[in-house]
Design a protein around this motif. Structure first.
Motif, mmCIF file in Angstrom:
data_model
loop_
_atom_site.group_PDB
_atom_site.id
_atom_site.type_symbol
_atom_site.label_atom_id
_atom_site.label_comp_id
_atom_site.label_asym_id
_atom_site.label_seq_id
_atom_site.Cartn_x
_atom_site.Cartn_y
_atom_site.Cartn_z
ATOM 1 N N UNK A 25 0.327 12.152 2.634
ATOM 2 C CA UNK A 25 0.596 11.072 3.818
ATOM 3 C C UNK A 25 2.207 11.070 3.873
ATOM 4 N N UNK A 26 2.723 11.705 3.251
ATOM 5 C CA UNK A 26 4.410 11.611 3.184
ATOM 6 C C UNK A 26 4.883 10.517 2.339
ATOM 7 N N UNK A 27 4.301 9.994 1.368
ATOM 8 C CA UNK A 27 4.768 9.099 0.479
ATOM 9 C C UNK A 27 5.548 9.880 -0.712
ATOM 10 N N UNK A 56 0.759 -5.361 -12.886
ATOM 11 C CA UNK A 56 0.949 -3.948 -13.321
ATOM 12 C C UNK A 56 2.630 -3.510 -13.520
ATOM 13 N N UNK A 57 2.758 -2.490 -14.513
ATOM 14 C CA UNK A 57 4.184 -1.953 -14.478
ATOM 15 C C UNK A 57 4.321 -0.900 -13.704
ATOM 16 N N UNK A 58 3.392 0.006 -13.277
ATOM 17 C CA UNK A 58 3.553 1.337 -12.541
ATOM 18 C C UNK A 58 2.408 1.244 -11.387
ATOM 19 N N UNK A 59 2.920 1.811 -10.332
ATOM 20 C CA UNK A 59 1.823 2.009 -9.378
ATOM 21 C C UNK A 59 2.228 3.617 -8.799
ATOM 22 N N UNK A 60 0.921 4.151 -8.729
ATOM 23 C CA UNK A 60 0.853 5.549 -8.110
ATOM 24 C C UNK A 60 0.764 5.728 -6.762
ATOM 25 N N UNK A 61 1.186 6.841 -6.194
ATOM 26 C CA UNK A 61 0.762 7.059 -4.796
ATOM 27 C C UNK A 61 -0.543 7.075 -4.456
ATOM 28 N N UNK A 68 0.908 -1.123 0.083
ATOM 29 C CA UNK A 68 0.205 0.026 0.101
ATOM 30 C C UNK A 68 0.926 1.228 0.018
ATOM 31 N N UNK A 69 0.888 2.128 -1.176
ATOM 32 C CA UNK A 69 1.721 3.296 -1.347
ATOM 33 C C UNK A 69 1.151 4.111 -0.463
#
Length: 240
Positions: free
Chosen positions: A149-151, A182-187, A143-144
């Motif tokens: 939240x400081x991520x 997935x190739x990419x995960x966003x905040x 969980x990004x």
């Protein structure tokens, strides 16, 4: 410690990681179970695991020990004829069950024209799953945190290597994340990922499924993970 020594230590850790190979039934079983694709090497790996589970000995987890005992019983230059030559003597039912599974492996290899040499067939199976093993010690849900939240403020690409921190120890280790699907995960997003840690020897016998960890960039916590499945059995608590 000097910069040169630090670099040498990092190189040594990296080399140890790359040399890591499957040695046990449990790790191979975990890798096969996590393999979502259907292919002949997976079929043969399942048969190898079946043979190991049938083999009548007290400690069945070590792959090399099993192969040595199996060939010691049926013959070194193993063929289907050699396995079939062993007949039931009232005491060897489990050896014959294991032999039937190995015979299927030899038959699959012969039908696909892959190889007739038993040792090379086993090497093909293990080499395939060793490639997979180089990218995974355990599977986790990540969980990004959002930037608020400081991520991170930017997305992470599969293969990203933040530091991993478990609550029970001050030690941190690099943990490569190979995202699943997935190739990419966003905040702010959640993703399942294969995690490969460098310090696997340090954390041997320490991890459990359901364990929560943080992943970090420097001192900043950018997300949390929960272990869903341990692949590398030497990491699992009470597996030493």
């Amino acid at each position: 410690m000097s910069i040169r020594l630090k670099r040498s230590a990092k190189r040594l850790v990296r080399d140890i990681k790359m040399d890591q190979k499957i040695t046990t039934y449990t790790t191979l079983w975990n890798l096969v179970e996590a393999d979502e694709n259907d292919h002949e090497l997976k079929d043969m790996a399942r048969l190898l695991l079946e043979a190991m589970s049938d083999w009548p000995r007290a400690e069945q987890n070590n792959i090399a020990n099993f192969l040595n005992e199996f060939k010691g019983y049926f013959g070194q230059a193993l063929t289907i004829k050699m396995i079939q030559a062993k007949k039931f003597d009232g005491h060897n039912a489990w050896q014959l069950e294991a032999g039937a599974a190995i015979q299927e492996i030899l038959d699959i290899a012969a039908k696909h024209g892959r190889e007739s040499d038993f040792d090379k067939i086993i090497a093909h199976i293990l080499n395939h799953y060793n490639e997979v093993f180089r990218a995974v010690d355990f599977i986790a849900e990540l969980s990004y945190r959002t930037s608020a939240q400081g991520g991170r403020s930017t997305p992470a690409k599969s293969g990203y290597r933040p530091a991993v921190k478990f609550d029970f120890d001050e030690m941190q280790t690099s943990g490569q994340q190979t995202f699943i699907g997935k190739d990419t995960v966003f905040p702010g997003e959640t993703v399942d990922a294969k995690i490969k840690i460098i310090a696997s020897d340090y954390f041997a016998g320490c991890l459990t499924e359901g364990m929560i960890f943080e992943f970090k960039e420097g001192p900043k916590v950018i997300g949390t993970g929960i272990i869903k499945q341990i692949i590398n059995d030497k990491l699992e608590l009470n597996k030493l």
